[in-house]
Design a protein around this motif. Structure first.
Motif, PDB file in Angstrom:
ATOM      1  N   UNK A 160      -9.454  30.177  39.070  1.00 31.14           N
ATOM      2  CA  UNK A 160      -8.885  28.916  38.595  1.00 31.14           C
ATOM      3  C   UNK A 160      -7.414  28.883  39.010  1.00 31.14           C
ATOM      4  N   UNK A 161      -7.052  27.973  39.899  1.00 27.47           N
ATOM      5  CA  UNK A 161      -5.662  27.925  40.364  1.00 27.47           C
ATOM      6  C   UNK A 161      -4.629  27.777  39.248  1.00 27.47           C
ATOM      7  N   UNK A 162      -5.048  27.221  38.122  1.00 33.65           N
ATOM      8  CA  UNK A 162      -4.115  27.101  36.986  1.00 33.65           C
ATOM      9  C   UNK A 162      -3.731  28.468  36.434  1.00 33.65           C
ATOM     10  N   UNK A 163      -4.583  29.478  36.674  1.00 37.72           N
ATOM     11  CA  UNK A 163      -4.313  30.843  36.224  1.00 37.72           C
ATOM     12  C   UNK A 163      -3.758  31.726  37.341  1.00 37.72           C
ATOM     13  N   UNK A 164      -3.745  31.212  38.564  1.00 31.69           N
ATOM     14  CA  UNK A 164      -3.306  32.007  39.713  1.00 31.69           C
ATOM     15  C   UNK A 164      -1.781  32.080  39.754  1.00 31.69           C
ATOM     16  N   UNK A 194      -4.148  30.721  46.111  1.00 31.16           N
ATOM     17  CA  UNK A 194      -4.540  29.658  45.176  1.00 31.16           C
ATOM     18  C   UNK A 194      -3.373  29.200  44.314  1.00 31.16           C
ATOM     19  N   UNK A 195      -2.514  30.115  43.925  1.00 27.33           N
ATOM     20  CA  UNK A 195      -1.355  29.751  43.120  1.00 27.33           C
ATOM     21  C   UNK A 195      -0.405  28.824  43.852  1.00 27.33           C
ATOM     22  N   UNK A 196      -0.336  28.967  45.162  1.00 27.62           N
ATOM     23  CA  UNK A 196       0.578  28.150  45.967  1.00 27.62           C
ATOM     24  C   UNK A 196      -0.062  26.890  46.541  1.00 27.62           C
ATOM     25  N   UNK A 197      -1.388  26.913  46.788  1.00 27.29           N
ATOM     26  CA  UNK A 197      -2.001  25.836  47.567  1.00 27.29           C
ATOM     27  C   UNK A 197      -3.062  25.022  46.833  1.00 27.29           C
ATOM     28  N   UNK A 198      -3.453  25.414  45.631  1.00 27.22           N
ATOM     29  CA  UNK A 198      -4.545  24.721  44.944  1.00 27.22           C
ATOM     30  C   UNK A 198      -4.145  24.323  43.528  1.00 27.22           C
ATOM     31  N   UNK A 199      -4.852  23.329  43.002  1.00 29.27           N
ATOM     32  CA  UNK A 199      -4.607  22.858  41.633  1.00 29.27           C
ATOM     33  C   UNK A 199      -5.874  22.914  40.789  1.00 29.27           C
ATOM     34  N   UNK A 249     -10.540  25.037  45.204  1.00 28.57           N
ATOM     35  CA  UNK A 249      -9.600  26.161  45.153  1.00 28.57           C
ATOM     36  C   UNK A 249      -9.356  26.841  46.494  1.00 28.57           C
ATOM     37  N   UNK A 250      -9.624  26.141  47.593  1.00 32.64           N
ATOM     38  CA  UNK A 250      -9.183  26.457  48.947  1.00 32.64           C
ATOM     39  C   UNK A 250      -9.877  27.629  49.640  1.00 32.64           C
ATOM     40  N   UNK A 251     -10.193  28.695  48.907  1.00 35.06           N
ATOM     41  CA  UNK A 251     -10.673  29.914  49.570  1.00 35.06           C
ATOM     42  C   UNK A 251     -11.639  30.686  48.687  1.00 35.06           C
ATOM     43  N   UNK A 252     -12.554  31.378  49.346  1.00 34.33           N
ATOM     44  CA  UNK A 252     -13.459  32.306  48.678  1.00 34.33           C
ATOM     45  C   UNK A 252     -13.187  33.693  49.241  1.00 34.33           C
TER      46      UNK A 252
END
Length: 152
Positions: free
Chosen positions: A94-98, A104-109, A114-117
């Protein structure tokens, strides 16, 4: 030196938002080695096999629809403890927890975009690599900087 292998997938949102180079450079800068890579569109059957652990969950059909909605980049990476290193670079699901500084912390919301697996275990890495790559597609080579990355 024999390194652990892991699998990553830049998901449709990461490809569509133009993040391929930005994401791949993070792994190279860390010292991980790419053994295989390709840009593909995942068919329904492969998507269902990829997410089979989530079969029966309310979000399963949405996952399959999303991952087949556009091109993805799949890749095999190698390095000492590659799985845990990649998971740290990728960040929480979850990007909110990244954390800031992770992909994910920089590129997703949103957790659904979430951009990547990234594989979460050796068993998952093996299964996912075999799902997307033939053995002949995975290269074996040494990089010149390995002596500067790893203590003998």
């Amino acid at each position: 030196m024999v390194f652990e292998q892991t699998f990553i997938m830049i998901k449709p949102d990461g490809v569509q938002r133009g993040f391929i180079g930005k994401i791949l450079s993070r792994f190279e800068e860390k010292g991980l080695k790419f053994l295989a890579m390709k840009l593909i569109t995942i068919d329904d059957e492969t998507a269902r096999r990829h997410y089979e652990e989530h079969l029966g969950k309310p979000f399963y059909d949405g996952l399959v629809e999303y991952i087949t909605s556009g091109p993805v980049l799949v890749a095999v990476l190698a390095g000492d403890e590659a799985i845990s290193i990649v998971r740290k670079l990728v960040g929480a699901t979850d990007p909110k927890d990244a954390l800031c500084g992770t992909i994910r912390g920089d590129l997703a919301i949103d957790i659904g975009r979430n951009v990547i697996h990234a594989s979460d275990s050796p068993a998952s890495a093996t299964r996912e690599i075999e799902l997307y790559f033939d053995e002949a597609e995975i290269l074996r080579y040494s990089r010149i900087d390995e002596e500067w990355l790893y203590e003998a």
